[in-house]
Design an enzyme around this catalytic site. Structure first.
Site, PDB file in Angstrom:
ATOM      1  N   LYS A 183      51.749  33.125  52.284  1.00  0.00           N
ATOM      2  CA  LYS A 183      51.848  31.705  51.899  1.00  0.00           C
ATOM      3  C   LYS A 183      52.010  30.838  53.144  1.00  0.00           C
ATOM      4  O   LYS A 183      51.474  29.728  53.202  1.00  0.00           O
ATOM      5  CB  LYS A 183      53.016  31.528  50.932  1.00  0.00           C
TER       6      LYS A 183
ATOM      7  N   THR B 284      49.560  37.777  33.083  1.00  0.00           N
ATOM      8  CA  THR B 284      50.670  36.810  32.978  1.00  0.00           C
ATOM      9  C   THR B 284      50.159  35.375  33.075  1.00  0.00           C
ATOM     10  O   THR B 284      50.516  34.528  32.262  1.00  0.00           O
ATOM     11  CB  THR B 284      51.686  37.081  34.125  1.00  0.00           C
ATOM     12  N   VAL B 285      49.321  35.106  34.069  1.00  0.00           N
ATOM     13  CA  VAL B 285      48.845  33.731  34.275  1.00  0.00           C
ATOM     14  C   VAL B 285      47.559  33.476  33.482  1.00  0.00           C
ATOM     15  O   VAL B 285      47.433  32.463  32.791  1.00  0.00           O
ATOM     16  CB  VAL B 285      48.605  33.452  35.783  1.00  0.00           C
TER      17      VAL B 285
ATOM     18  N   ILE C   3      54.899  24.189  41.768  1.00  0.00           N
ATOM     19  CA  ILE C   3      55.229  23.052  42.650  1.00  0.00           C
ATOM     20  C   ILE C   3      53.952  22.497  43.274  1.00  0.00           C
ATOM     21  O   ILE C   3      53.222  23.230  43.934  1.00  0.00           O
ATOM     22  CB  ILE C   3      56.188  23.491  43.788  1.00  0.00           C
TER      23      ILE C   3
HETATM   24  P1  NAP Z   1      48.528  40.289  36.080  1.00  0.00           P
HETATM   25  O1  NAP Z   1      49.502  39.965  35.019  1.00  0.00           O
HETATM   26  O2  NAP Z   1      48.597  41.628  36.720  1.00  0.00           O
HETATM   27  O3  NAP Z   1      47.066  40.084  35.469  1.00  0.00           O
HETATM   28  C1  NAP Z   1      45.903  40.506  36.110  1.00  0.00           C
HETATM   29  C2  NAP Z   1      44.765  40.417  35.113  1.00  0.00           C
HETATM   30  O4  NAP Z   1      43.545  40.743  35.758  1.00  0.00           O
HETATM   31  C3  NAP Z   1      44.882  41.381  33.940  1.00  0.00           C
HETATM   32  O5  NAP Z   1      44.505  40.731  32.746  1.00  0.00           O
HETATM   33  C4  NAP Z   1      43.904  42.496  34.254  1.00  0.00           C
HETATM   34  O6  NAP Z   1      43.343  43.081  33.115  1.00  0.00           O
HETATM   35  C5  NAP Z   1      42.840  41.740  35.016  1.00  0.00           C
HETATM   36  N1  NAP Z   1      42.134  42.566  35.975  1.00  0.00           N
HETATM   37  C6  NAP Z   1      42.622  43.174  37.072  1.00  0.00           C
HETATM   38  N2  NAP Z   1      41.645  43.866  37.717  1.00  0.00           N
HETATM   39  C7  NAP Z   1      40.515  43.669  37.005  1.00  0.00           C
HETATM   40  C8  NAP Z   1      39.193  44.124  37.143  1.00  0.00           C
HETATM   41  N3  NAP Z   1      38.834  44.925  38.132  1.00  0.00           N
HETATM   42  N4  NAP Z   1      38.278  43.728  36.207  1.00  0.00           N
HETATM   43  C9  NAP Z   1      38.633  42.916  35.184  1.00  0.00           C
HETATM   44  N5  NAP Z   1      39.895  42.460  35.014  1.00  0.00           N
HETATM   45  C10 NAP Z   1      40.829  42.835  35.895  1.00  0.00           C
HETATM   46  O7  NAP Z   1      48.580  39.220  37.261  1.00  0.00           O
HETATM   47  P2  NAP Z   1      49.215  37.744  37.213  1.00  0.00           P
HETATM   48  O8  NAP Z   1      50.679  37.832  37.375  1.00  0.00           O
HETATM   49  O9  NAP Z   1      48.663  37.010  36.052  1.00  0.00           O
HETATM   50  O10 NAP Z   1      48.664  37.146  38.587  1.00  0.00           O
HETATM   51  C11 NAP Z   1      47.325  36.706  38.725  1.00  0.00           C
HETATM   52  C12 NAP Z   1      47.165  36.017  40.073  1.00  0.00           C
HETATM   53  O11 NAP Z   1      48.033  34.883  40.111  1.00  0.00           O
HETATM   54  C13 NAP Z   1      47.552  36.873  41.283  1.00  0.00           C
HETATM   55  O12 NAP Z   1      46.712  36.584  42.368  1.00  0.00           O
HETATM   56  C14 NAP Z   1      48.971  36.425  41.608  1.00  0.00           C
HETATM   57  O13 NAP Z   1      49.314  36.595  42.976  1.00  0.00           O
HETATM   58  C15 NAP Z   1      48.870  34.952  41.259  1.00  0.00           C
HETATM   59  N6  NAP Z   1      50.167  34.324  40.942  1.00  0.00           N
HETATM   60  C16 NAP Z   1      50.926  34.860  39.954  1.00  0.00           C
HETATM   61  C17 NAP Z   1      52.144  34.255  39.655  1.00  0.00           C
HETATM   62  C18 NAP Z   1      53.023  34.806  38.562  1.00  0.00           C
HETATM   63  O14 NAP Z   1      54.121  34.254  38.354  1.00  0.00           O
HETATM   64  N7  NAP Z   1      52.628  35.843  37.857  1.00  0.00           N
HETATM   65  C19 NAP Z   1      52.566  33.134  40.380  1.00  0.00           C
HETATM   66  C20 NAP Z   1      51.732  32.605  41.373  1.00  0.00           C
HETATM   67  C21 NAP Z   1      50.528  33.215  41.646  1.00  0.00           C
HETATM   68  P3  NAP Z   1      44.257  43.905  32.044  1.00  0.00           P
HETATM   69  O15 NAP Z   1      45.171  42.878  31.435  1.00  0.00           O
HETATM   70  O16 NAP Z   1      43.300  44.436  31.052  1.00  0.00           O
HETATM   71  O17 NAP Z   1      44.972  44.933  32.839  1.00  0.00           O
END
Ligand code: NAP
Length: 439
Positions: free
Chosen positions: A207, A17-18, A138
């Site tokens: 947080k 997502t990010v 934010i």
């Molecule tokens: P996500 O959509 O689940 O994406 C995680 C990504 O990491 C995926 O592309 C996944 O690959 C990859 N990944 C996971 N394990 C891996 C591994 N062992 N080796 C290589 N790649 C790996 O997560 P997200 O929502 O983007 O969030 C990312 C971070 O931002 C988290 O720490 C979350 O707490 C933080 N965050 C997110 C948001 C939000 O709104 N989403 C807001 C604030 C903070 P695949 O795509 O191939 O599965």
């Protein structure tokens, strides 16, 4: 852009997502970001788990890799957006050891392993940036770390979890019960299939640990954060809050205060459902939005408000960190380490003073008010207001009345003892609600 400065190599770990949004914007806005940074930025790759998985935005195939370790080698800036504790921790340590600056949005990682990661960064003079880890879009980390570095922050109250704010807002505006509001949040994608981390307050506690550590120059570990979620908040409590001009919010509260037992200054960090007046700035945080209210000695109250999640929104904060990291490279010199010089003790909840709103169902008979007042006085808890509901109801064959009592500030130890005594008092049929009050 500084003339002849070499291009900085950026590795993104995670293309979800990010991560996909960050990578896409790095590619699309490379020139502008380079101009702002003072050096060109080259995205050298995006590490993912599954090369064939569908991404929210298409990324060039040649940039995707399943080998994050190789990607880190030779990167100037490593952006960790995989989430979870492992392998994120190992990869961040690997990146820092190589001298790269690291940017992460991973609150769980920081709350669990913050000191270890900051130490690793300090050892090599690298910098760890984490603006997106609290309240996503934010700006709150940089204001606390830089803008308010000359002030004395005394208190932070944050709505830092969008899912629970959405649920409580739906309960407040539509009169839904908790389960119905949770189902609505799940349908809209605000709540995950397993919503425990959000509704039980674990996410907000992570947080809170980050905010408290930063604001009070003290390492506040997650185990020192008191945590209560919103699963016990009832539609009845929401209605009663409305009647008394309040709204219930799940607040992360970080406070520099005096320990009621030792008389020493310390830090209280807690997450719990809280009654705040409907006129308080935090009450205006609606839906899945986040808000952080900061009180500082000289600056006074400050309010930060906006989107606490979302791919593009979180990417905005991450990209800001990438530009900061690039500017640091260009300027030279070691990174600024995390400041923990104050090293204040954490105050346990029982040593904190709170104001409570306690709702009792009592037998409607002479002498009841005196008996209740006696319980409060015996425990040295002073009553600020007492309202008796006009309508009386029949319960267990007896005439009953509802009393809503708001206390003055009193130690949690004494108020909890008061509640236990009330539960055992023969005139009290039930203690139907206990909520802490702020604002
Ligand atoms: P996500 O959509 O689940 O994406 C995680 C990504 O990491 C995926 O592309 C996944 O690959 C990859 N990944 C996971 N394990 C891996 C591994 N062992 N080796 C290589 N790649 C790996 O997560 P997200 O929502 O983007 O969030 C990312 C971070 O931002 C988290 O720490 C979350 O707490 C933080 N965050 C997110 C948001 C939000 O709104 N989403 C807001 C604030 C903070 P695949 O795509 O191939 O599965």
């Amino acid at each position: 852009m500084r003339e002849n400065y070499r291009k900085l190599r950026v590795a993104v770990l995670g293309g979800g997502t990010v991560g996909a949004q960050v990578a896409h914007r790095l590619l699309d806005n490379a020139d502008e970001l380079g101009s702002r940074s003072g050096a060109g930025l080259e995205l050298i790759g995006v590490a993912v788990r599954d090369l064939s998985a569908k991404r929210s935005v298409a990324l060039p195939k040649k940039l995707l890799t399943t080998d994050p370790h190789s990607l880190i080698v030779g990167a100037d800036i490593v952006v960790e957006l995989m989430g979870g504790l492992e392998p994120a921790r190992t990869l961040v340590l690997e990146a820092l050891a190589s001298g790269a600056d690291v940017i992460t949005a991973n609150k769980a990682l920081l709350a669990e392993h913050g000191p270890e990661l900051f130490d690793a960064a300090a050892k090599v003079g690298a910098q760890l940036y984490y603006e997106a880890a609290v309240a996503a879009a934010i700006p709150i980390i940089r204001p606390l770390r830089d803008s308010l570095a000359g002030d004395h922050v005394t208190k932070i109250m944050g709505i830092v979890n969008g899912t629970t704010n959405y649920i409580l807002d739906e309960m407040d505006t539509l009169g839904l019960g908790f389960e119905e509001a949770l189902a609505a949040a799940t349908d809209l994608g605000y709540a995950e299939a397993d919503p425990t981390a959000d509704i039980e307050g674990y996410d907000a506690a992570q947080k809170a640990s980050i905010l408290s550590s930063l604001a009070f120059h003290t390492a506040v570990p997650l185990v020192d954060v008191y945590r209560e979620g919103i699963t016990g908040v009832s539609a009845g409590q929401i209605e009663a809050a409305k009647r008394s001009g309040h709204v219930i919010k799940l607040l992360a509260i970080c406070e520099r205060r005096v320990d009621a037992h030792t008389g020493q200054e310390g830090v209280s960090t807690r997450v719990h459902p809280t009654l705040i007046p409907r006129t308080h700035p935090l009450a205006a945080a609606r839906g899945a939005n986040n808000a952080v209210y900061v009180e500082a000695e000289a600056a006074g109250p400050l309010m930060f408000y906006g989107a606490g999640a979302g791919g593009p929104e979180t990417a905005s904060a991450v990209l800001g960190d990438i530009v900061s990291a690039a500017r640091r490279h260009v300027a030279g010199g070691p990174g600024v380490g995390e400041s923990t010089h104050a090293d204040l003790p954490s105050i346990p909840l029982s040593h904190v003073e709170s104001r409570l709103q306690i709702t009792l169902v009592v037998a409607d008979q002479p002498g009841v008010l005196a008996a209740i007042a006696g319980v409060f006085s015996e425990h040295q808890v002073s009553v600020e207001t007492l309202h008796q509901s006009v309508a009386t109801t029949e319960e267990a064959g007896a005439q009953t009345a509802t009393l809503v009592i708001q206390t003055h500030l009193a130690s949690e130890e004494r108020t909890q003892a008061t509640i236990t005594a009330l539960e055992h008092n023969p005139v009290v049929l039930s203690v139907s609600s206990v909520l802490r009050v702020e604002g």
